[in-house]
Design a protein around this motif. Sequence first.
Motif, PDB file in Angstrom:
ATOM      1  N   GLN A 181       2.150-102.247  33.220  1.00 58.23           N
ATOM      2  CA  GLN A 181       1.802-100.754  33.808  1.00 58.23           C
ATOM      3  C   GLN A 181       0.413-100.839  34.330  1.00 58.23           C
ATOM      4  O   GLN A 181       0.119-100.447  35.513  1.00 58.23           O
ATOM      5  CB  GLN A 181       1.382 -99.796  32.599  1.00 58.23           C
ATOM      6  N   GLN A 182      -0.524-101.803  33.876  1.00 60.17           N
ATOM      7  CA  GLN A 182      -1.842-102.013  34.774  1.00 60.17           C
ATOM      8  C   GLN A 182      -1.637-102.527  36.038  1.00 60.17           C
ATOM      9  O   GLN A 182      -2.160-102.269  36.979  1.00 60.17           O
ATOM     10  CB  GLN A 182      -2.704-102.854  33.632  1.00 60.17           C
ATOM     11  N   GLN A 183      -0.847-103.730  36.063  1.00 63.66           N
ATOM     12  CA  GLN A 183      -0.502-104.441  37.253  1.00 63.66           C
ATOM     13  C   GLN A 183       0.253-103.506  38.105  1.00 63.66           C
ATOM     14  O   GLN A 183      -0.124-103.514  39.617  1.00 63.66           O
ATOM     15  CB  GLN A 183       0.554-105.542  37.152  1.00 63.66           C
ATOM     16  N   ASP A 191     -15.380-104.681  30.603  1.00 63.55           N
ATOM     17  CA  ASP A 191     -15.171-103.791  31.788  1.00 63.55           C
ATOM     18  C   ASP A 191     -16.104-102.969  31.952  1.00 63.55           C
ATOM     19  O   ASP A 191     -16.608-102.580  33.147  1.00 63.55           O
ATOM     20  CB  ASP A 191     -13.982-102.833  31.234  1.00 63.55           C
ATOM     21  N   SER A 222      -7.512 -97.956  29.958  1.00 61.67           N
ATOM     22  CA  SER A 222      -6.517 -98.914  30.445  1.00 61.67           C
ATOM     23  C   SER A 222      -5.893 -99.641  29.145  1.00 61.67           C
ATOM     24  O   SER A 222      -4.939-100.232  29.058  1.00 61.67           O
ATOM     25  CB  SER A 222      -7.131-100.086  31.218  1.00 61.67           C
ATOM     26  N   ASP A 223      -6.804 -99.449  28.185  1.00 62.08           N
ATOM     27  CA  ASP A 223      -6.249-100.302  26.658  1.00 62.08           C
ATOM     28  C   ASP A 223      -5.081 -99.507  26.197  1.00 62.08           C
ATOM     29  O   ASP A 223      -4.379 -99.985  25.205  1.00 62.08           O
ATOM     30  CB  ASP A 223      -7.596-100.039  25.719  1.00 62.08           C
ATOM     31  N   LEU A 281      -2.529 -98.928  28.088  1.00 62.63           N
ATOM     32  CA  LEU A 281      -1.588 -99.292  29.204  1.00 62.63           C
ATOM     33  C   LEU A 281      -1.044-100.693  28.714  1.00 62.63           C
ATOM     34  O   LEU A 281      -1.738-101.612  28.424  1.00 62.63           O
ATOM     35  CB  LEU A 281      -2.064 -99.225  30.478  1.00 62.63           C
ATOM     36  N   MET A 283      -9.903-101.070  37.344  1.00 61.08           N
ATOM     37  CA  MET A 283      -9.304-100.791  36.087  1.00 61.08           C
ATOM     38  C   MET A 283     -10.300-100.886  34.839  1.00 61.08           C
ATOM     39  O   MET A 283     -10.791-101.957  34.770  1.00 61.08           O
ATOM     40  CB  MET A 283      -8.008-101.426  35.691  1.00 61.08           C
ATOM     41  N   SER A 332      -3.803 -93.601  31.366  1.00 64.48           N
ATOM     42  CA  SER A 332      -2.453 -93.515  30.486  1.00 64.48           C
ATOM     43  C   SER A 332      -1.730 -91.962  30.619  1.00 64.48           C
ATOM     44  O   SER A 332      -0.702 -91.919  30.066  1.00 64.48           O
ATOM     45  CB  SER A 332      -3.140 -93.738  28.909  1.00 64.48           C
ATOM     46  N   SER A 350     -11.798 -99.847  30.539  1.00 57.21           N
ATOM     47  CA  SER A 350     -11.702 -99.203  29.289  1.00 57.21           C
ATOM     48  C   SER A 350     -13.107 -99.185  28.734  1.00 57.21           C
ATOM     49  O   SER A 350     -14.042-100.307  28.688  1.00 57.21           O
ATOM     50  CB  SER A 350     -10.720 -99.748  28.246  1.00 57.21           C
TER      51      SER A 350
END
Length: 446
Positions: A355-357, A376, A348-349, A351, A368, A316, A370
């Motif tokens: 944005q993750q893609q 995850d 990643s939480d 984003l 990826m 992030s 969190s």
Amino acid sequence: MKLTEKPLLNNALLISICTPQFKGEEAKASLAELARLVTTLGFKVVGTQSQNQSSTQKMSVLGAGKLAEIAHITGNQGEGEEYDSDTEDFFDEMDLDDIPSDNLPFGCADVVVFDCDLTPSQLRNVENQLGVQVYDRTGIIIEIFSRHARTRTARLQVEMARLNYVAPRLRESSIGDNERQMGKGAGETTLELDRRKVRDQLAELRRELASVQDELKGRRAQRSELFCVALVGYTNAGKSSMMRALTGSEVLVENKLFATLDTTVRALYPETQPRILVSDTVGFIKKLPHDLVASFHSTLAEAHDASLLLYVVDASDPTFRSQLDVVHEVLAEVGVDDIDKLLVLNKSDQLTPEQQQELMEEFPDAMMTSTRNPLDVAKLHKYIVNASEQGMIEEEIIVPYDAKGIIGEIRSSMSVTKEEYDYEHIKLTVRSSAIDLARLKKLMSK
């Protein structure tokens, strides 16, 4: 002269020196990071100032006009309405991205921090002109390390770095440069005695650290046959949170820079057979003082001896790419360059799906994650277990019922995938390293 001996000051003014080699977004990002460092130290950032210079080598660092302007802010000269923190503290709710740089009240700062390294003479000249305590970037980092070091090893390493920083900054006492001390060391000035004392302290610390490092080396040797995973990355990337998620241990987790200085080693949880160890190492930062890199070689030895490195980054943070470059540089400096690695895009939480893609397209081999998402964490756990099994050998072992201790040895150090019971023996199908299998066969042959 120990940094922590002086009383803590409250309101910090940050100074950025922009040069042809250090300017624009790089300088802005560095100043924002300095603000976080200063906040971690307990100071409150009340403003920023910057000036373009050809270099940072001038005796007074800044121009005369800028120094006079800053002296007004520190209350050392000039006239104006004095800042009163008891009646109005308009900086309390200020976001670090909106730190003021103009129209700062008279006397609102009682400490000044430069986002560069200052020579001892520069530090002395600026302090004399501003009338307040002045730090450079290295001084702030060392002070944070001094407060956060908890284990004996970390304290020794930090103290060595601190003394190396302090030694050239020792100054003559107010008694005078020419006064001599009688008795032991007669003929030496107070300054010379202080410097000799620092040299003696450093020599003693080196001896003590060498002893501690031998102990740590022995412990690492005992763990050398186990699969070890080292979490490495920029400070505050979330390594300690990931350590807690992967091992279930109560390691310190704080949203501060350098919350972790000591290497912590725990077993992966849920536990596997054989056990997998996870270590959390000290975080890195741009412009990390060379003395601190050198003194933390033994701490980073956990990364050097690891079977797998997890490069943890705060996905992030828009600057994580340059932070990752810092991690590569520091690890290369301590000789870690041929170990298997996995880039972990953490947090990643924070984003959006888009944005993750984009990040996964940019870093297709990364994972990826969190630490707040159990799925995850389970995915990363499975990746680690699979990586540990890649070098394993599968073999059948026949163990007579009267063989004492063999079954316990197998279950503690190997993964048993199949069991068959006969009248005279047990047939076990195991997955293990070649070293453990060889040791077991030697034990069974006795």
